[in-house]
Design a protein around this motif. Sequence first.
Motif, mmCIF file in Angstrom:
data_model
loop_
_atom_site.group_PDB
_atom_site.id
_atom_site.type_symbol
_atom_site.label_atom_id
_atom_site.label_comp_id
_atom_site.label_asym_id
_atom_site.label_seq_id
_atom_site.Cartn_x
_atom_site.Cartn_y
_atom_site.Cartn_z
ATOM 1 N N LEU A 82 10.106 -7.273 7.581
ATOM 2 C CA LEU A 82 8.875 -8.064 7.532
ATOM 3 C C LEU A 82 7.842 -7.665 8.578
ATOM 4 O O LEU A 82 6.663 -7.462 8.246
ATOM 5 C CB LEU A 82 9.192 -9.563 7.653
ATOM 6 C CG LEU A 82 9.377 -10.316 6.324
ATOM 7 C CD1 LEU A 82 10.679 -9.880 5.656
ATOM 8 C CD2 LEU A 82 9.402 -11.824 6.561
ATOM 9 N N PRO A 83 8.225 -7.522 9.858
ATOM 10 C CA PRO A 83 7.209 -7.197 10.869
ATOM 11 C C PRO A 83 6.586 -5.826 10.690
ATOM 12 O O PRO A 83 5.498 -5.573 11.215
ATOM 13 C CB PRO A 83 7.998 -7.261 12.188
ATOM 14 C CG PRO A 83 9.222 -8.054 11.893
ATOM 15 C CD PRO A 83 9.547 -7.754 10.465
ATOM 16 N N SER A 84 7.265 -4.943 9.957
ATOM 17 C CA SER A 84 6.754 -3.576 9.802
ATOM 18 C C SER A 84 5.658 -3.473 8.759
ATOM 19 O O SER A 84 4.913 -2.492 8.731
ATOM 20 C CB SER A 84 7.898 -2.631 9.417
ATOM 21 O OG SER A 84 8.363 -2.913 8.110
ATOM 22 N N CYS A 85 5.536 -4.471 7.881
ATOM 23 C CA CYS A 85 4.592 -4.390 6.766
ATOM 24 C C CYS A 85 3.173 -4.705 7.241
ATOM 25 O O CYS A 85 2.900 -5.825 7.681
ATOM 26 C CB CYS A 85 4.985 -5.344 5.649
ATOM 27 S SG CYS A 85 3.868 -5.263 4.222
ATOM 28 N N PRO A 86 2.232 -3.747 7.123
ATOM 29 C CA PRO A 86 0.872 -3.979 7.619
ATOM 30 C C PRO A 86 0.019 -4.843 6.702
ATOM 31 O O PRO A 86 -1.049 -5.311 7.103
ATOM 32 C CB PRO A 86 0.293 -2.562 7.705
ATOM 33 C CG PRO A 86 1.019 -1.805 6.647
ATOM 34 C CD PRO A 86 2.420 -2.370 6.621
ATOM 35 N N THR A 87 0.477 -5.051 5.464
ATOM 36 C CA THR A 87 -0.341 -5.806 4.503
ATOM 37 C C THR A 87 0.219 -7.191 4.185
ATOM 38 O O THR A 87 -0.365 -7.920 3.379
ATOM 39 C CB THR A 87 -0.467 -5.019 3.186
ATOM 40 O OG1 THR A 87 0.827 -4.887 2.582
ATOM 41 C CG2 THR A 87 -1.065 -3.639 3.434
ATOM 42 N N GLY A 88 1.347 -7.549 4.792
ATOM 43 C CA GLY A 88 1.950 -8.852 4.513
ATOM 44 C C GLY A 88 2.519 -8.968 3.116
ATOM 45 O O GLY A 88 2.559 -10.059 2.535
ATOM 46 N N ALA A 89 2.984 -7.835 2.572
ATOM 47 C CA ALA A 89 3.488 -7.830 1.197
ATOM 48 C C ALA A 89 4.921 -8.333 1.082
ATOM 49 O O ALA A 89 5.401 -8.579 -0.028
ATOM 50 C CB ALA A 89 3.397 -6.415 0.621
ATOM 51 N N ILE A 90 5.629 -8.485 2.211
ATOM 52 C CA ILE A 90 7.040 -8.863 2.174
ATOM 53 C C ILE A 90 7.216 -10.292 2.661
ATOM 54 O O ILE A 90 6.653 -10.695 3.682
ATOM 55 C CB ILE A 90 7.890 -7.920 3.034
ATOM 56 C CG1 ILE A 90 7.656 -6.460 2.634
ATOM 57 C CG2 ILE A 90 9.380 -8.258 2.904
ATOM 58 C CD1 ILE A 90 8.393 -5.458 3.491
ATOM 59 N N SER A 91 8.004 -11.060 1.927
ATOM 60 C CA SER A 91 8.307 -12.448 2.301
ATOM 61 C C SER A 91 9.757 -12.737 1.913
ATOM 62 O O SER A 91 10.449 -11.881 1.357
ATOM 63 C CB SER A 91 7.349 -13.416 1.609
ATOM 64 O OG SER A 91 7.441 -13.288 0.199
ATOM 65 N N ASN A 110 0.816 -1.219 0.000
ATOM 66 C CA ASN A 110 0.000 0.000 0.000
ATOM 67 C C ASN A 110 0.848 1.268 0.000
ATOM 68 O O ASN A 110 0.321 2.372 0.129
ATOM 69 C CB ASN A 110 -0.964 0.016 1.188
ATOM 70 C CG ASN A 110 -0.255 0.104 2.542
ATOM 71 O OD1 ASN A 110 0.977 0.179 2.606
ATOM 72 N ND2 ASN A 110 -1.015 0.060 3.617
ATOM 73 N N GLY A 111 2.162 1.100 -0.115
ATOM 74 C CA GLY A 111 3.042 2.257 -0.223
ATOM 75 C C GLY A 111 3.228 3.056 1.049
ATOM 76 O O GLY A 111 3.605 4.225 1.004
ATOM 77 N N CYS A 112 2.990 2.436 2.206
ATOM 78 C CA CYS A 112 3.080 3.181 3.468
ATOM 79 C C CYS A 112 4.509 3.604 3.804
ATOM 80 O O CYS A 112 4.726 4.544 4.552
ATOM 81 C CB CYS A 112 2.503 2.359 4.618
ATOM 82 S SG CYS A 112 3.468 0.892 5.061
ATOM 83 N N GLY A 113 5.506 2.886 3.281
ATOM 84 C CA GLY A 113 6.900 3.244 3.510
ATOM 85 C C GLY A 113 7.494 2.773 4.814
ATOM 86 O O GLY A 113 8.649 3.080 5.119
ATOM 87 N N LEU A 114 6.734 2.016 5.613
ATOM 88 C CA LEU A 114 7.259 1.570 6.904
ATOM 89 C C LEU A 114 8.451 0.629 6.731
ATOM 90 O O LEU A 114 9.378 0.635 7.540
ATOM 91 C CB LEU A 114 6.148 0.872 7.699
ATOM 92 C CG LEU A 114 4.982 1.759 8.133
ATOM 93 C CD1 LEU A 114 3.909 0.931 8.839
ATOM 94 C CD2 LEU A 114 5.471 2.871 9.054
ATOM 95 N N CYS A 115 8.425 -0.162 5.677
ATOM 96 C CA CYS A 115 9.536 -1.081 5.435
ATOM 97 C C CYS A 115 10.813 -0.325 5.075
ATOM 98 O O CYS A 115 11.926 -0.766 5.386
ATOM 99 C CB CYS A 115 9.187 -2.082 4.335
ATOM 100 S SG CYS A 115 8.758 -1.312 2.748
ATOM 101 N N VAL A 116 10.661 0.819 4.418
ATOM 102 C CA VAL A 116 11.827 1.631 4.057
ATOM 103 C C VAL A 116 12.542 2.101 5.317
ATOM 104 O O VAL A 116 13.769 2.054 5.418
ATOM 105 C CB VAL A 116 11.396 2.837 3.197
ATOM 106 C CG1 VAL A 116 12.607 3.705 2.860
ATOM 107 C CG2 VAL A 116 10.718 2.368 1.922
#
Length: 242
Positions: free
Chosen positions: A50-59, A14-20
């Motif tokens: 991984l834990p920062s992603c709210p949509t589970g987009a990272i694996s 969703n482009g939230c940028g938390l993973c960045v």
Amino acid sequence: MIRQVIKIDEEKCNGCGLCVNACHEGAIGLVHGKARLMRDDYCDGLGDCLPSCPTGAISFEQREAADYDEAAVLRAKAEKAAKEQKMQEKAMAGGCPGSRMMQFDRSFLPAQDKDKKTEQAVSELRQWPVQIKLVPVKAPYFEGADLLVAADCTAYAYASFHQDFIRGRVTLVGCPKLDDIDYSEKLTEILRQNDIRNVVVVRMEVPCCGGLENAVKTALQNCGKMIPWQVKVIATDGTILA
């Protein structure tokens, strides 16, 4: 070599940028509003993002990827820090005192109990300048910042403005009626060129304040990122309407 690296599902992102922000190595960036692994050799494969992603987009995935290059990561961090320091020193070195960039350390301030009266209120302002027309497009204090965009009158109408809105945020203020300009272009560049985590708009209930809200909305649409935002409306008697 075959090794473990992260994989980002752009459909879920969703482009939230938390993973960045969570990636200490700088391997992830936002491209057209979506997170993307920018360099394989910057990814250590440990998955702090991984834990920062709210949509589970990272694996994780096992694939052919360049070795993790810690030395390159450290060089990139040092170059970024040096660039930011140079930019800050340049901004503080000259120019009009009213627009000279400054940062204020508020980390030493204790949390205040809103139910208790204090003898003297303490400023929560973290940077200068604050006027949208004067603030630089690119500044160190914007990186990883929670952004407050407020109408001029809100700080006068709402008594606890510093404690409830400025605290912990980078503050921009303006009045679209008095300034008679469209802020959206500059706000777009601020959002595009910096790592803004979220935006809070605080406006008065009067119709002219809608211009500020619309400018932020336009900037969010045009910056190429998905940045969470919310609007707070202050009544002329100082109460919060929404």
